[in-house]
Write an enzyme that holds these catalytic residues in place. Structure first.
Site, PDB file in Angstrom:
ATOM      1  CB  SER A   1      64.983 -42.413  -8.660  1.00  0.00           C
ATOM      2  OG  SER A   1      64.558 -43.437  -9.532  1.00  0.00           O
TER       3      SER A   1
ATOM      4  CE1 TYR B   1      61.517 -39.115 -11.878  1.00  0.00           C
ATOM      5  CE2 TYR B   1      62.616 -41.242 -12.089  1.00  0.00           C
ATOM      6  CZ  TYR B   1      61.889 -40.342 -11.336  1.00  0.00           C
ATOM      7  OH  TYR B   1      61.533 -40.653 -10.047  1.00  0.00           O
TER       8      TYR B   1
END
Ligand code: NAI
Length: 253
Positions: free
Chosen positions: A136, A149
């Site tokens: 990510s 996250y």
């Protein structure tokens, strides 16, 4: 030259392939002639892909091992793993709910590791393979309110390098794609908010959100012979977001 980027005939497992980014990758590989199998927790969405599937929650050691055995029994081998399964929960760090922290680390870190190492066992035997993790922009930089996250995606970067180093001698390449902001069911509501949309469009040098289809080129490259000397890398596909920003300065042209 034509064969360099070919994935035809390869057995490709997309874990977390029932929807969003995983489904787009699975469909693109099927269209390119690969033998694709998708897995995820949810049978209904898996069925809707119309592709061969195995129901598998990545957080369970036994389920993951059974999933990989089923694939190898059915297809005879395993050439490529896309490790796509992931979840997110946004909350302030100082009061981040402990159960959500556990869920995120279980799926995004433990689950992805279990799937990679179990598929890796087959690839070590076969002396070839490609593992492609989905990292990510959080692997490369942080955003407020997404700490758990963010940590989990930092771990995906470390896992990518660790497995790449460990398995390079077995002719297995391990890389990661770091997508920018891609519109999927995971975040569709967020991007419907005009403030959020204006922010992302202003901040991304390409001035737009991404679509799952924006990740297909890099996915094909990392699964094909074209990337055989590339391993342990996290490659951003983010419209320039992690490269820097444009700014309101006016310059002569
Ligand atoms: P999504 O929510 O549409 O898809 C997630 C997939 O993971 C689904 O197939 C779901 O069934 C599966 N999954 C979740 N928990 C699982 C479990 N315990 N076991 C097995 N499968 C499980 O989300 P999206 O947007 O397609 O995201 C896919 C991946 O891409 C995730 O790892 C996410 O973190 C990552 N990502 C997404 C970005 C975005 O902007 N959409 C940006 C950067 C990374």
């Amino acid at each position: 030259m034509n064969d360099l980027f070919s994935v035809a005939g390869k057995v490709v497992h997309v874990s977390g392939g029932s929807r969003g980014i995983g489904r787009a990758i699975a469909e693109a590989f099927a269209a390119a002639g690969a033998r694709v199998v998708v897995s995820s927790r949810d049978e209904a969405t898996l069925k809707a892909t119309g592709l061969p599937y195995v129901v598998c929650d990545v957080t369970g050691v036994t389920q993951v091992e059974q999933c990989v055995s089923t694939i190898v029994e059915r297809f005879g081998t395993l050439d490529v793993l896309f490790n796509v399964a992931g979840i997110n929960f946004r909350h302030a760090a100082e009061t981040f709910p402990a159960d959500k922290l556990e869920d995120i680390l279980n799926v995004n870190v433990k689950g992805n590791y279990l799937m990679a190492r179990t598929c890796g066992r087959v690839m070590v035997e076969e002396k070839r393979g490609k593992v492609i993790n989905i990292a990510s922009l959080h692997t490369l930089q942080s955003l407020a309110g997404v700490s758990a996250y963010g940590m989990s995606k930092g771990a995906i970067g470390s896992m990518t390098r660790a497995l790449a180093v460990e398995w390079a001698a077995h002719n297995i390449q391990v890389n990661a794609i770091a997508p920018g902001f891609i519109v999927t069911d995971l975040n569709r509501k967020l991007w419907e908010d005009p403030t959020m949309r204006n922010w992302v469009e202003a901040r991304t040098p390409a001035h737009r959100l991404g679509e799952p289809s924006d990740l297909i080129g890099i996915a094909i490259f990392l699964a094909s012979a074209a990337s055989d000397f590339i391993t342990g890398q996290v490659i951003a596909a983010d419209g320039g977001l992690t490269a820097g920003s444009t700014w309101p300065l006016t310059v002569p042209r």
